[in-house]
Design a protein around this motif. Structure first.
Motif, PDB file in Angstrom:
ATOM      1  N   LEU A 227       1.022  -1.315   0.070  1.00  0.00           N
ATOM      2  CA  LEU A 227      -0.099  -0.132   0.008  1.00  0.00           C
ATOM      3  C   LEU A 227       0.819   1.437   0.169  1.00  0.00           C
ATOM      4  O   LEU A 227       0.388   2.216  -0.638  1.00  0.00           O
ATOM      5  CB  LEU A 227      -0.964  -0.178   1.232  1.00  0.00           C
ATOM      6  CG  LEU A 227      -2.058  -1.062   1.338  1.00  0.00           C
ATOM      7  CD1 LEU A 227      -2.984  -0.761   2.584  1.00  0.00           C
ATOM      8  CD2 LEU A 227      -3.070  -0.801  -0.038  1.00  0.00           C
ATOM      9  N   SER A 228       1.955   1.324   0.645  1.00  0.00           N
ATOM     10  CA  SER A 228       2.818   2.442   0.804  1.00  0.00           C
ATOM     11  C   SER A 228       3.414   2.853  -0.409  1.00  0.00           C
ATOM     12  O   SER A 228       3.380   3.828  -1.099  1.00  0.00           O
ATOM     13  CB  SER A 228       3.813   2.311   2.034  1.00  0.00           C
ATOM     14  OG  SER A 228       3.415   1.967   3.169  1.00  0.00           O
ATOM     15  N   ILE A 229       3.976   1.667  -1.154  1.00  0.00           N
ATOM     16  CA  ILE A 229       4.655   1.784  -2.546  1.00  0.00           C
ATOM     17  C   ILE A 229       3.391   2.406  -3.542  1.00  0.00           C
ATOM     18  O   ILE A 229       3.776   3.242  -4.289  1.00  0.00           O
ATOM     19  CB  ILE A 229       5.227   0.652  -3.094  1.00  0.00           C
ATOM     20  CG1 ILE A 229       6.606   0.064  -2.026  1.00  0.00           C
ATOM     21  CG2 ILE A 229       5.882   0.754  -4.218  1.00  0.00           C
ATOM     22  CD1 ILE A 229       7.061  -0.963  -2.158  1.00  0.00           C
ATOM     23  N   SER A 230       2.359   1.614  -3.285  1.00  0.00           N
ATOM     24  CA  SER A 230       1.256   1.955  -4.450  1.00  0.00           C
ATOM     25  C   SER A 230       0.948   3.519  -4.032  1.00  0.00           C
ATOM     26  O   SER A 230       0.642   4.071  -5.187  1.00  0.00           O
ATOM     27  CB  SER A 230       0.155   1.321  -4.062  1.00  0.00           C
ATOM     28  OG  SER A 230       0.611  -0.343  -4.391  1.00  0.00           O
ATOM     29  N   LYS A 231       0.769   4.220  -3.100  1.00  0.00           N
ATOM     30  CA  LYS A 231       0.552   5.454  -2.852  1.00  0.00           C
ATOM     31  C   LYS A 231       1.679   6.356  -3.397  1.00  0.00           C
ATOM     32  O   LYS A 231       1.313   7.498  -3.876  1.00  0.00           O
ATOM     33  CB  LYS A 231       0.595   5.808  -1.305  1.00  0.00           C
ATOM     34  CG  LYS A 231      -0.699   5.175  -0.538  1.00  0.00           C
ATOM     35  CD  LYS A 231      -0.889   5.647   0.764  1.00  0.00           C
ATOM     36  CE  LYS A 231      -2.319   5.099   1.285  1.00  0.00           C
ATOM     37  NZ  LYS A 231      -2.102   5.385   2.926  1.00  0.00           N
ATOM     38  N   LEU A 232       2.801   5.899  -3.291  1.00  0.00           N
ATOM     39  CA  LEU A 232       3.920   6.740  -3.999  1.00  0.00           C
ATOM     40  C   LEU A 232       4.064   6.515  -5.513  1.00  0.00           C
ATOM     41  O   LEU A 232       4.105   7.472  -6.384  1.00  0.00           O
ATOM     42  CB  LEU A 232       5.374   6.133  -3.531  1.00  0.00           C
ATOM     43  CG  LEU A 232       5.699   6.420  -2.083  1.00  0.00           C
ATOM     44  CD1 LEU A 232       6.960   5.747  -1.625  1.00  0.00           C
ATOM     45  CD2 LEU A 232       5.814   7.738  -1.818  1.00  0.00           C
TER      46      LEU A 232
ATOM     47  N   SER B 145       1.428   5.026  -7.395  1.00  0.00           N
ATOM     48  CA  SER B 145       0.080   4.259  -7.904  1.00  0.00           C
ATOM     49  C   SER B 145       0.247   3.043  -8.121  1.00  0.00           C
ATOM     50  O   SER B 145       0.861   2.260  -8.166  1.00  0.00           O
ATOM     51  CB  SER B 145      -0.220   5.115  -9.208  1.00  0.00           C
ATOM     52  OG  SER B 145       0.313   4.452 -10.405  1.00  0.00           O
ATOM     53  N   PHE B 146      -1.320   2.543  -7.992  1.00  0.00           N
ATOM     54  CA  PHE B 146      -1.317   1.172  -8.169  1.00  0.00           C
ATOM     55  C   PHE B 146      -1.173   0.853  -9.567  1.00  0.00           C
ATOM     56  O   PHE B 146      -0.572  -0.378  -9.848  1.00  0.00           O
ATOM     57  CB  PHE B 146      -2.921   0.719  -8.003  1.00  0.00           C
ATOM     58  CG  PHE B 146      -3.390   0.827  -6.539  1.00  0.00           C
ATOM     59  CD1 PHE B 146      -2.823  -0.130  -5.710  1.00  0.00           C
ATOM     60  CD2 PHE B 146      -4.232   1.429  -6.246  1.00  0.00           C
ATOM     61  CE1 PHE B 146      -3.208  -0.575  -4.425  1.00  0.00           C
ATOM     62  CE2 PHE B 146      -4.915   1.208  -4.847  1.00  0.00           C
ATOM     63  CZ  PHE B 146      -4.189   0.064  -4.044  1.00  0.00           C
ATOM     64  N   GLY B 147      -1.358   1.599 -10.625  1.00  0.00           N
ATOM     65  CA  GLY B 147      -0.672   0.979 -11.821  1.00  0.00           C
ATOM     66  C   GLY B 147       0.664   0.970 -12.257  1.00  0.00           C
ATOM     67  O   GLY B 147       1.224  -0.147 -12.463  1.00  0.00           O
ATOM     68  N   GLY B 148       1.642   1.993 -11.597  1.00  0.00           N
ATOM     69  CA  GLY B 148       2.849   1.865 -11.372  1.00  0.00           C
ATOM     70  C   GLY B 148       3.434   0.502 -10.344  1.00  0.00           C
ATOM     71  O   GLY B 148       4.418  -0.099 -11.075  1.00  0.00           O
ATOM     72  N   MET B 149       2.569   0.179  -9.329  1.00  0.00           N
ATOM     73  CA  MET B 149       2.892  -0.944  -8.722  1.00  0.00           C
ATOM     74  C   MET B 149       2.828  -2.243  -9.440  1.00  0.00           C
ATOM     75  O   MET B 149       3.744  -3.183  -9.465  1.00  0.00           O
ATOM     76  CB  MET B 149       2.237  -1.153  -7.803  1.00  0.00           C
ATOM     77  CG  MET B 149       2.570  -2.249  -6.567  1.00  0.00           C
ATOM     78  SD  MET B 149       4.134  -1.826  -5.875  1.00  0.00           S
ATOM     79  CE  MET B 149       4.239  -3.368  -4.612  1.00  0.00           C
ATOM     80  N   PHE B 150       1.768  -2.477 -10.407  1.00  0.00           N
ATOM     81  CA  PHE B 150       1.530  -3.519 -11.275  1.00  0.00           C
ATOM     82  C   PHE B 150       2.444  -3.607 -12.322  1.00  0.00           C
ATOM     83  O   PHE B 150       2.666  -4.755 -12.827  1.00  0.00           O
ATOM     84  CB  PHE B 150       0.019  -3.466 -11.524  1.00  0.00           C
ATOM     85  CG  PHE B 150      -0.941  -3.623 -10.722  1.00  0.00           C
ATOM     86  CD1 PHE B 150      -0.888  -4.637  -9.684  1.00  0.00           C
ATOM     87  CD2 PHE B 150      -1.974  -2.951 -10.209  1.00  0.00           C
ATOM     88  CE1 PHE B 150      -1.764  -4.835  -8.594  1.00  0.00           C
ATOM     89  CE2 PHE B 150      -2.917  -2.860  -9.351  1.00  0.00           C
ATOM     90  CZ  PHE B 150      -2.838  -3.845  -8.584  1.00  0.00           C
ATOM     91  N   PHE B 151       2.886  -2.586 -13.191  1.00  0.00           N
ATOM     92  CA  PHE B 151       3.965  -2.648 -14.036  1.00  0.00           C
ATOM     93  C   PHE B 151       5.277  -3.282 -13.537  1.00  0.00           C
ATOM     94  O   PHE B 151       5.694  -3.880 -14.086  1.00  0.00           O
ATOM     95  CB  PHE B 151       4.133  -1.218 -14.439  1.00  0.00           C
ATOM     96  CG  PHE B 151       2.944  -1.055 -15.594  1.00  0.00           C
ATOM     97  CD1 PHE B 151       2.964  -1.521 -17.016  1.00  0.00           C
ATOM     98  CD2 PHE B 151       2.215   0.224 -15.542  1.00  0.00           C
ATOM     99  CE1 PHE B 151       1.913  -1.323 -17.683  1.00  0.00           C
ATOM    100  CE2 PHE B 151       1.192   0.503 -16.559  1.00  0.00           C
ATOM    101  CZ  PHE B 151       1.190  -0.225 -17.687  1.00  0.00           C
ATOM    102  N   SER B 152       5.550  -2.827 -12.280  1.00  0.00           N
ATOM    103  CA  SER B 152       6.602  -3.272 -11.720  1.00  0.00           C
ATOM    104  C   SER B 152       6.809  -4.749 -11.275  1.00  0.00           C
ATOM    105  O   SER B 152       7.620  -5.613 -11.571  1.00  0.00           O
ATOM    106  CB  SER B 152       7.014  -2.474 -10.275  1.00  0.00           C
ATOM    107  OG  SER B 152       6.970  -1.026 -10.260  1.00  0.00           O
TER     108      SER B 152
END
Length: 538
Positions: free
Chosen positions: A480-485, A487-494
Motif C-alpha cells: 500500500l505504501s509503495i502504491s501510494k508513491l 500509484s497502483f498502476g505503477g506497482m502492477f507494472f513493476s
C-alpha cells in the motif's frame, strides 16, 4: 569373515549385513544399474525403466493413484487451509477491523504482513524439528500453534492482542508450509508425486475461497463481532488436523534415516502398487542414506550438520539446488500474488467499486477462479511436467499484471470511471491469480520439496520457504505504501517486470523433475548433464 554395512532383506522382510565380497558385487551392480537408469533416455523422460516395470506404468497407460498415499497427502496439507483461510478472510476482515479499532493504513499493513514475517520463525525451525521428532508430529505442532493464534485473534479486545494472535499464528503457518510438501513428497511414488505434492497449494486456495465466503456470510453482522468470528473460525481446521494425524503414516524416508527399516517397509508396501516396487524404493532409500549421509540410518540421526553443509560449504550441485529452490520461492512472493489477494478490495475500491459488500462479492469470484485453476494444474503436473506449467503461469502473470497496470493507470487519470476499465481490472486480477494457480502456486511447493537430497530435504526446504515467507511479509507490509508513491498502476507494472525476470530465471535454472524418484533428481544438478536433460547454467 568381514561384514560390510550393506543391507539385504530376506523373505520375511528382515535386514542383515552382507559379506564384503557379496557387498562389493551388489554395490557394483547397483552403481551400474543407477548409471543406466539415470542417464538412459527413458530416465530423462519419466523415470528409470526398472521403476516403470515395477510400478506397471508405461507411457501409454493411465497413471494409477495409490489410495493410501492419496489419503496421507490429503490429510497432511489440511494445515495449508489455515494459511489460505487467513489470506482470504483478512482481505475482508481488515475493512471492518480498520473501522472498529480505528487503526491507520500503516497499522493495517503491519497487521496483514506480520503473519508472513513471523512465519519465518516457524519455517526456519521446522526443518530441524521435523528431523528430530518426525514429519507427522511436526504437522501436529503446526496445527496446535495456529490454534492458539486463531483463538487469540478471535477473542482480541484490542490491536495489541490481535497482533499477538497474528504472531503466534504466523509461527504455525511457517511450520505447516514446510512440512506438508516435504511429508507428501517423501510419501508419494514418483509417478504421482507432482499431483500429490501440489495438494498443499490446492488446500491454500480452498482456504482462500472459504475465507472469502466467510467474509461475505458474516459481513452483515455488527462491526465489533463480524471480524472476530471471521478470524476465530480458523481454529476449526486446526482441531481437525490434530485428530487426523492419528491415522497418518510416518514418512518412510525419515524412518530410513532413523534406521527403522521394517517400519519404512510397511509404509512403502501400503503406498506402492506392488511389493516389488516397495522393495525397490526401500533399497534406493537405504543406499542413498548410507552413501550420502554419515551417521544416517541410525536412531542417533537428528539432521546434524545440514545447516553447515547448506550455508558454509555447499558443493556445486548443492549450490545449484539452493539457487533453484530459493529462486522459485523468491519469485513466488515477489510476484505480489499474496498482496493482490490481501488488498484486492483496496484495488477494486480505487477502481470505482464503493460498496463493501460488492467488494467482498468480487473477491469471491476471484477465489473461485483461483481454486478452479489450481485443481487443473494439480491434475496435469505429472503429465506435462513442472517446467511447462511454470513457464506458462509466469508468462500469463506478466501479461495479466501489465493489463492490470493499464486499467489502473487509466482509472487514476479518468474522472468518470468507465465500465470497460473497471471490467479490465477485475478480469486482469482474476487472470493474474489464475495463472499463479497454474504455475508458481503449486510448482513452488512441489519443486522445493523434491530437489534436495534426503539428508538435507527438511532443512533445505525450510531455508527456501523462509525466503518465501520473508519476501511475502515485505511485499504485504509495503504494498500500500509503495502504491501510494507510484500509484497502483505503477506497482502492477513493476510486478509485471519482476515476472518477466522470473520467467527467464525458470527457463535457465530449473530442470524438469517429472517422473523421477527423489534419489534420481539430484543427478540433474550434477556437472554432467546428458543431452536429453534440460541444460543447467552454472
Amino acid at each position: 569373515m568381514h561384514f560390510s554395512s550393506t543391507l539385504e532383506s530376506d523373505e520375511d522382510g528382515n535386514y542383515h549385513p552382507l559379506l564384503d565380497s557379496e557387498s562389493s558385487h551388489l554395490e557394483t551392480g547397483l552403481k551400474n544399474e543407477r548409471r543406466n537408469n539415470v542417464w538412459h533416455k527413458d530416465a530423462a523422460i519419466g523415470g528409470s525403466q526398472k521403476h516403470k516395470e515395477a510400478q506397471g506404468v508405461s507411457a501409454h497407460r493411465k497413471i494409477h493413484i495409490n489410495k493410501y498415499a492419496f489419503g496421507g497427502a490429503i490429510l497432511a496439507p489440511t494445515n495449508s487451509v489455515l494459511l489460505g483461510y487467513d489470506i482470504g478472510v483478512m482481505s475482508g476482515a481488515v475493512l471492518y477491523i480498520k473501522d472498529n479499532l480505528k487503526i491507520s493504513s500503516t497499522q493495517v499493513e503491519i497487521l496483514v504482513g506480520c503473519l508472513n514475517v513471523c512465519s519465518l520463525i516457524g519455517s526456519l525451525a521446522s526443518g530441524r524439528t521435523s528431523d528430530y521428532i518426525g514429519r507427522r508430529y511436526t504437522i501436529v505442532l503446526a496445527a496446535a500453534t495456529f490454534l492458539v493464534g486463531a483463538l487469540l485473534m478471535g477473542l482480541a479486545p484490542s490491536f495489541i492482542f490481535l497482533m499477538a494472535g497474528r504472531v503466534v499464528a504466523g509461527i504455525g503457518v511457517g511450520y505447516s508450509l514446510m512440512i506438508a510438501p516435504v511429508y507428501t513428497a517423501e510419501l508419494s511414488p514418483a509417478t504421482t508425486r507432482g499431483f500429490l505434492s501440489s495438494l498443499p497449494e490446492v488446500f491454500i486456495n480452498i482456504g482462500i475461497l472459504l475465507g472469502y465466503v466467510s467474509n461475505y456470510a458474516l459481513s452483515s453482522l455488527p462491526e465489533n463481532m463480524n471480524w472476530r468470528l471471521m478470524l476465530g473460525l480458523a481454529a476449526l481446521p486446526a482441531i481437525i488436523v490434530a485428530f487426523c494425524v492419528l491415522v497418518m503414516p510416518e514418512s518412510p524416508r525419515w524412518l530410513v534415516m532413523k534406521g527403522r527399516f521394517g517400519d519404512a517397509k510397511q509404509v512403502l508396501i501400503k503406498t506402492s502398487d506392488s511389493k516389488e516396487e516397495a522393495e525397490l524404493r526401500l533399497a534406493e532409500m537405504i543406499k542413498a542414506a548410507k552413501d550420502l549421509t554419515p551417521g544416517a540410518a541410525s536412531s542417533n540421526w537428528r539432521g546434524q550438520g545440514a545447516w553447515r553443509e547448506l550455508l558454509c560449504r555447499p558443493s556445486r550441485p548443492i549450490r545449484r539446488i539452493l539457487i533453484a529452490a530459493i529462486g522459485v520461492n523468491f519469485f513466488m512472493q515477489a510476484s505480489g500474488n499474496d498482496a493482490v489477494v490481501y488488498y484486492s478490495p483496496e484495488v477494486f475500491k480505487d477502481a470505482g467499486i464503493q460498496s463493501t459488500r460488492q467488494l467482498v462479492g468480487v473477491t469471491v469470484i476471484m477465489g473461485i477462479a483461483k481454486t478452479f485453476f489450481v485443481l487443473v494444474s494439480a491434475l496435469f503436473l505429472d503429465r506435462f511436467g513442472r517446467r511447462p506449467l511454470l513457464l506458462l503461469g509466469s508468462t500469463g502473470m506478466a501479461a495479466s499484471l501489465a493489463a492490470l497496470g493499464v486499467g489502473s493507470m487509466y482509472l487514476e487519470q479518468s474522472a468518470d470511471k468507465p465500465v470497460w476499465a473497471i471490467a479490465l481490472c477485475i478480469v486482469a486480477v482474476c487472470a493474474d491469480v489464475s495463472f499463479f494457480s497454474i504455475g508458481l502456486g503449486p510448482v513452488t511447493w512441489v519443486y522445493s520439496s523434491e530437489i534436495f537430497p534426503m539428508r538435507l530435504r527438511a532443512q533445505g526446504s525450510s531455508l527456501a520457504i523462509s525466503v518465501n515467507r520473508l519476501v511475502s511479509g515485505i511485499v504485504a507490509m509495503t504494498f500500500l505504501s509503495i502504491s501510494k508513491l507510484i500509484s497502483f498502476g505503477g506497482m502492477f507494472f513493476s510486478l509485471a517486470g519482476i515476472m518477466v525476470v522470473g520467467t527467464v530465471f525458470f527457463y535457465f535454472f530449473l530442470p524438469e523433475t517429472k517422473g523421477k524418484t527423489l534419489e534420481e533428481i539430484g543427478v540433474l544438478f550434477e556437472d554432467k548433464i546428458s543431452e536429453n536433460q534440460i541444460h543447467f547454467v552454472s
